[in-house]
Every structure is written in structure tokens, then in C-alpha cells.
Design an enzyme around this catalytic site. Structure first.
Site, PDB file in Angstrom:
ATOM      1  N   ASP A 199       0.874  -1.172   0.000  1.00  0.00           N
ATOM      2  CA  ASP A 199       0.000   0.000   0.000  1.00  0.00           C
ATOM      3  C   ASP A 199       0.911   1.222   0.000  1.00  0.00           C
ATOM      4  O   ASP A 199       1.590   1.492   0.999  1.00  0.00           O
ATOM      5  CB  ASP A 199      -0.899  -0.025   1.256  1.00  0.00           C
ATOM      6  CG  ASP A 199      -1.839   1.167   1.301  1.00  0.00           C
ATOM      7  OD1 ASP A 199      -1.667   2.111   0.502  1.00  0.00           O
ATOM      8  OD2 ASP A 199      -2.748   1.158   2.158  1.00  0.00           O
TER       9      ASP A 199
ATOM     10  N   LYS B  10      -4.126  15.466  -8.697  1.00  0.00           N
ATOM     11  CA  LYS B  10      -3.266  15.434  -9.886  1.00  0.00           C
ATOM     12  C   LYS B  10      -2.571  16.789 -10.104  1.00  0.00           C
ATOM     13  O   LYS B  10      -1.438  16.836 -10.578  1.00  0.00           O
ATOM     14  CB  LYS B  10      -4.072  15.008 -11.122  1.00  0.00           C
ATOM     15  CG  LYS B  10      -4.589  13.564 -11.051  1.00  0.00           C
ATOM     16  CD  LYS B  10      -3.470  12.526 -11.018  1.00  0.00           C
ATOM     17  CE  LYS B  10      -3.999  11.107 -11.109  1.00  0.00           C
ATOM     18  NZ  LYS B  10      -2.945  10.087 -11.121  1.00  0.00           N
TER      19      LYS B  10
ATOM     20  N   TYR C 274      -9.898  14.301  -7.174  1.00  0.00           N
ATOM     21  CA  TYR C 274      -8.964  13.738  -8.163  1.00  0.00           C
ATOM     22  C   TYR C 274      -8.166  14.869  -8.825  1.00  0.00           C
ATOM     23  O   TYR C 274      -6.940  14.798  -8.954  1.00  0.00           O
ATOM     24  CB  TYR C 274      -9.776  12.944  -9.201  1.00  0.00           C
ATOM     25  CG  TYR C 274      -8.955  12.213 -10.226  1.00  0.00           C
ATOM     26  CD1 TYR C 274      -8.176  11.114  -9.870  1.00  0.00           C
ATOM     27  CD2 TYR C 274      -8.960  12.603 -11.565  1.00  0.00           C
ATOM     28  CE1 TYR C 274      -7.425  10.427 -10.823  1.00  0.00           C
ATOM     29  CE2 TYR C 274      -8.219  11.926 -12.517  1.00  0.00           C
ATOM     30  CZ  TYR C 274      -7.448  10.834 -12.146  1.00  0.00           C
ATOM     31  OH  TYR C 274      -6.715  10.163 -13.082  1.00  0.00           O
TER      32      TYR C 274
END
Ligand SMILES: NC(=O)c1ccc[n+]([C@@H]2O[C@H](COP(=O)([O-])OP(=O)(O)OC[C@H]3O[C@@H](n4cnc5c(N)ncnc54)[C@H](OP(=O)(O)O)[C@@H]3O)[C@@H](O)[C@H]2O)c1
Length: 259
Positions: free
Chosen positions: A63, A159, A155
Site C-alpha cells: 500500500d 493530480k 482527483y
């Protein structure tokens, strides 16, 4: 691709659609390939697929949000192959949600995986690259790193953050033979995009085919990107011949985002 034979590459998210294409492309160039992801079964099946062509491959469950896991991966690869010259931060999650209704958990998980996960890998693997005087870090970002879209707030933030990490580390490493770049794909023709299309089809009552056509139409080329196109750019970024390119974010999106 010059200079890649016998280099060791770590690919996070190696069991995903893009990760498998990346692993296959680097294996074909004669690299030793280590892939990591959380789920052991998809990871093993990805490794088996790539090993069929005779490639040296390690599949290590990890992970990336856990620094101790990443350190463990570093130790295992170093013990087996002596070190890692190329790190591709490909692991990522993308869950759509309306901002007003979005749970804080979604924001936390997204930032932790897409940004802190990549940060953890850079933190653990970069020191040896700096000592060796050569290395490549390639962050798989997205067009959402440069542009904004509705309903993918977490998201998009993650990014954009990944681009910031890329640019900052490019400066840190600039005089040490290490380059740090990002790839910004548009909609890729892989399992994730098909899964997303299925979910949107359920919500909107449109067919999966219609949704995929809408995704394709977001690109001026009116098509999805093949995973192999992203892998081709990663090979170029990793090449010995491209030492002068660093801190860049290159889109592979059919011209959708031209900055
Ligand atoms: N597909 C697209 O259209 C597209 C477009 C632009 C950018 N991207 C970016 O490209 C990258 C790869 O996307 P993809 O399409 O290959 O997605 P995918 O098929 O969903 O694969 C995601 C990969 O990341 C791994 N992963 C997720 N969380 C992790 C964690 N905490 N630790 C370790 N591994 C983890 C997953 O395995 P486990 O779940 O088993 O851990 C899987 O291997 C992502 O960063 C994505 O944002 C994709």
C-alpha cells in the site's frame, strides 16, 4: 530504446490497465520490472502475463500510502537486484462525486493515494538515485493535472498536486543526473475507463457504448488513448538519451488539453 537494458524499474499500480502496459513495455526493453499494488491476486496475474515473455519480474504487494510498506519494497528489490533506477508512480484512484455531497473520506483517500503515495515512493527511492548520479521518476498524472473538470474535485486536486511535486523534485534533482517528469493521459482505453462508463451508463440510462463515445469525443482526435501510447512516452522519458527533459508534464490526450 537506448540504455534501458538491465535497468530496474518500479511500477506502482502495476496490476492496473496502464500499469500492465507500462510493465510489459519496460520488460520488452530488457528491464527488470518490479510491480506493486495492494491486491495480491491481480498483481500475480499481471506478473505471470509479463513473465511469459521471459522478463525478470517481481510482484510485491504494497500500500503506497504506508511508508513502511514502501520501505519494505525498497529493501526487497535492493536485496534481489541491487537498486532501482526508474520509478513510475502509476497507482491511483479516481472516484467521481458531486462536491457538495462528497464525503471527506473520498478526499482523504484520493489525496493519500494519488499524491502522498507518489511522495512516499519518491522519498524512499530518490536518495539512492541521487547517490548513483542517475535516475528517472515518471509520475502518471492526468489531463486533470492541467485542466479542471466537474465532479472530480478531489482527483483534480490530487493530480494538480502531483504536477507540483514533479516540478519541485525536478529542481531538487536537476544537477544529479535524475529527471522527474509527468505524463498526462486523457481517457485511456482500459478497464478503469470501461468501469467508469458502466457506472455512468447506470446513472444516466445511456448505453455503455454511448458513454464511451462521449469520452472519445472529449478528444479532438475523437478516440480513446491506447495504454501502449502512454507506455511509449514513458520509455522515451526513461531513456538515457533524454537527460535534458525534466519538470515537464506531457499530455497524451489527442489534443484535448494544449498547455
Ligand atoms: N485510465 C484512464 O483513463 C486514466 C486517464 C488519466 C490518468 N490515469 C492515471 O493512470 C494511473 C493508472 O490508471 P489505471 O487506468 O491503470 O487505473 P486502474 O486500472 O484502476 O489501476 C490502478 C492501480 O493502482 C493500484 N492502487 C490503487 N491504490 C493503491 C495503493 N494505495 N497502493 C498501491 N497500489 C494502489 C491498483 O491496485 P490495488 O487496488 O490492488 O491496490 C491498480 O493496480 C492512475 O494514476 C490514473 O489516475 C488513468
Amino acid at each position: 530504446m537506448t540504455g534501458l537494458r538491465h535497468k530496474t524499474v518500479l511500477i506502482t499500480g502495476g496490476s492496473g490497465g496502464l500499469g500492465r502496459a507500462l510493465a510489459g513495455a519496460f520488460a520488452q526493453q530488457g528491464c527488470r520490472v518490479a510491480i506493486v499494488a495492494r491486491g495480491p491476486e491481480p498483481l500475480q496475474s499481471a506478473a505471470a502475463e509479463i513473465a511469459q515473455n521471459g522478463a525478470e519480474i517481481l510482484a510485491l504487494p504494497c500500500d503506497i500510502c504506508r511508508r513502511d510498506h514502501v520501505r519494505n519494497v525498497h529493501e526487497q528489490i535492493t536485496a534481489q537486484w541491487g537498486g532501482v533506477q526508474i520509478v513510475i508512480n502509476g497507482a491511483g484512484i479516481a472516484r467521481a462525486a458531486n462536491f457538495a455531497e462528497m464525503a471527506d473520506d473520498l478526499r482523504d483517500d484520493t489525496l493519500k493515494t494519488n499524491l502522498t503515495g507518489a511522495y512516499n515512493c519518491c522519498k524512499v527511492f530518490l536518495p539512492a538515485m541521487l547517490r548513483a548520479g542517475w535516475g528517472r521518476i515518471i509520475n502518471i498524472a492526468s489531463t486533470t493535472a492541467k485542466a479542471s473538470y466537474r465532479n472530480v474535485t478531489a482527483y483534480t486536486a490530487s493530480k494538480h498536486g502531483l504536477l507540483g511535486l514533479t516540478r519541485s523534485l525536478a529542481l531538487v534533482t536537476a544537477r544529479h543526473g535524475v529527471t522527474v517528469n509527468s505524463i498526462c493521459p486523457g481517457y485511456v482505453d482500459d478497464e478503469r475507463t470501461h468501469r467508469n462508463a458502466e457506472m455512468m451508463a447506470e446513472k444516466t440510462g445511456k448505453s455503455v457504448g454511448e458513454i464511451l463515445k462521449l469520452f472519445a469525443a472529449s478528444s479532438p482526435q475523437n478516440r480513446l488513448i491506447a495504454p501502449e501510447e502512454v507506455a511509449s512516452l514513458a520509455l522515451l522519458m526513461a531513456s538515457e538519451k533524454l537527460g535534458g527533459m525534466t519538470g515537464q508534464a506531457v499530455s497524451v490526450d489527442g489534443g484535448a488539453v494544449m498547455v
